[in-house]
Design an enzyme around this catalytic site. Structure first.
Site, short mmCIF file in Angstrom:
data_model
loop_
_atom_site.label_atom_id
_atom_site.label_comp_id
_atom_site.label_asym_id
_atom_site.label_seq_id
_atom_site.Cartn_x
_atom_site.Cartn_y
_atom_site.Cartn_z
N ASN A 1 21.51 -25.32 0.71
CA ASN A 1 22.29 -24.90 -0.46
C ASN A 1 22.01 -23.44 -0.81
O ASN A 1 20.90 -22.95 -0.63
CB ASN A 1 21.88 -25.75 -1.67
CG ASN A 1 22.26 -27.20 -1.51
OD1 ASN A 1 23.40 -27.59 -1.71
ND2 ASN A 1 21.29 -28.02 -1.09
N CYS B 1 20.71 -28.57 6.39
CA CYS B 1 22.02 -28.97 6.86
C CYS B 1 21.81 -29.94 8.00
O CYS B 1 21.29 -29.54 9.05
CB CYS B 1 22.81 -27.75 7.34
SG CYS B 1 24.42 -28.18 8.03
N ASP C 1 20.35 -32.96 -4.07
CA ASP C 1 20.84 -32.44 -2.79
C ASP C 1 19.75 -31.63 -2.08
O ASP C 1 19.68 -31.63 -0.84
CB ASP C 1 22.08 -31.57 -3.03
CG ASP C 1 22.94 -31.42 -1.79
OD1 ASP C 1 22.80 -32.24 -0.86
OD2 ASP C 1 23.76 -30.48 -1.73
#
Lengths: 302, 302
Positions: free
Chosen positions: B249, B240, B16
């Site tokens: 994150n 984002c 991620d």
């Protein structure tokens, strides 16, 4: 979660936020900052510090700033007053509240001002008496309430002792300040619980720094302890003299975003604060340190 | 505060964190990152994503990465598997856990994959069956659990519905993910309370983004709801896509600093993580987005 319905946000950027800036900031900029903060709805603004300009050159224009701002009758403009000279200056410019301060860490007190905590607070007695006599609000700020760069974690009893000394001097409001930002929620809760055992929670504020990113969690823990006054700084202005390049005061925008989500009233317009944060950051030639400020400004621009 | 004694930190930076990076990062760097994370003590690392390289070119070398890392027998290496092709790739490299995913926002599902939430999750049925048959752990990730860029706040019932669908598919663990970081503690608590009513809290994780600076407060609220698994990313890697330039994150270092203060065991060495964060940030040519990481690195340097 049983949390307060309403909190008071004390905006500290004009004093705590700007005092560590290296380049001197014009009084006109400070005045514009305070006037915009007043318009945004803050009920309490830490506006200046009447310390010796030899110590803090950035705050040398405190009187000019206080006389230049557009004041609202219900907004409290606070100034730091380390001694009677500072107090008299504060009185001359009609400050609403004067702030005295002391460390909860004996090591910090000895290293920084070469005297014990007890002695350092006793020195404020004339200021406290004069403030009471003049009908001014008096605030006592307990620095290093969670930890200090010299002795590590601060004993809770030391915080309680300093709070009691400030209480004895007649303080209306007492700040539990995590000057170096090392506090975490469990300890913050313990400290707040200890202090609220001897003082009405409505008279205690939480002052947190985001040096380790813990501020919002610490504010949440404080809310759960019944605290309803918090110090914040637009765009996260302010650094940490003990951690070079580290983040400073918790950003007002991040706190307001959380309070909105918690359905806690602040009386402050987040939208206006985002604009103020972007403006002052641009003026200082840097990116805002507020995450909510940055994301909300990007959303507006899109 | 009644909090868990121990939490599992799922380190998501290799997947991620890195997947939105523009410049392709060499497999050797990803392998070094994962190996260093393994040494630091993480029990679960999100290592790769077996999606089409047309969608996510940064993750095209997933097999090379999975075959290149030094694995510990008790560490879970997870990979994202959107379809049977991805699943077969995951099986070939002996992934310990496969991750399937769906949005809790109907608008997000329609806009992004042009089908309903229910349809999108039904498509994972073959993957879920194959994972169970192969004895692999299965995780279901609920994106947009707090809000979405199209429809605003996500209804709690939608999150519960998706959780139930993942449960029916046999998921061992279910992520409540605040993909765009808009959640605040009260709402997070409500969502977690609703989900823990139908699933054992020990099987639910919290995945938060710091877009608005709320992550640590949200993690604290989740801990209070009995959640004991959290996703974090070293140096706050990850952005984002819906807020350009926004924080990604929650940073592992900030979370570990809080857990240490809460006396919650993680089994992870914060000191090593600080070094990893500084190393990968330097490699990517940027400042770490972790506040604790930045302050602790400065303390080490001093």
């Amino acid at each position: 979660m049983s949390l307060p319905d309403r909190v008071k946000i004390v905006e500290v950027s004009p004093r705590d936020g700007l005092q560590n800036e290296k380049g001197i900031i014009a009084a006109a900029v400070k005045i514009e900052l305070i006037d915009r903060l007043t318009s945004a709805g803050f009920q309490n603004i830490e506006a200046a510090s009447f310390v010796s300009p030899k110590w803090v050159p950035q705050m040398a224009d405190g009187a000019e700033v206080m006389l230049g701002i557009q004041r609202l009758p219900d907004t409290i403009y606070s100034v730091l007053t380390p001694n009677m000279r500072g107090f008299n200056d504060a009185l001359a410019v009609r400050a609403d509240e004067v702030v005295i301060f002391g460390s909860a860490s004996e090591a910090f007190s000895q290293k920084n001002i070469n005297c014990s905590i007890a002695e350092s607070i006793a020195r404020f007695e004339p200021v406290a008496q004069a403030a009471k006599a003049a009908g001014l609000r008096l605030r006592g700020s307990i620095s290093c309430s969670l930890g200090c760069p010299y002795q590590g974690e601060t004993p809770i009893q030391s915080v309680v002792d300093v709070a009691q000394r400030f209480l004895a001097l007649g303080c209306d409001e007492i700040d539990v300040a995590d000057t170096i930002g090392v506090g975490t929620p469990k300890r913050v809760r313990q400290v707040m619980d200890a202090v609220t055992r001897i003082i009405d929670p409505a008279r205690i504020s939480g002052h947190f720094h985001d040096t380790y990113g813990q501020s919002l969690a610490n504010i949440l823990a404080s809310l759960e302890a019944g605290i309803s006054i918090f110090h914040t700084s637009v765009a996260g202005l302010g650094g940490c003299p003990y951690a070079k390049g580290a983040t400073g005061n918790v950003a007002t925008e991040d706190v307001l975003f959380m309070m909105d989500g918690l359905d806690i009233e602040t009386g402050v317009d987040l939208n206006e604060v985002v604009d103020i944060g972007m403006w002052i950051s641009a003026h200082l030639g840097r990116k805002t340190a507020s995450r909510a400020g940055s994301a909300l400004a990007a959303r507006k621009a899109a």
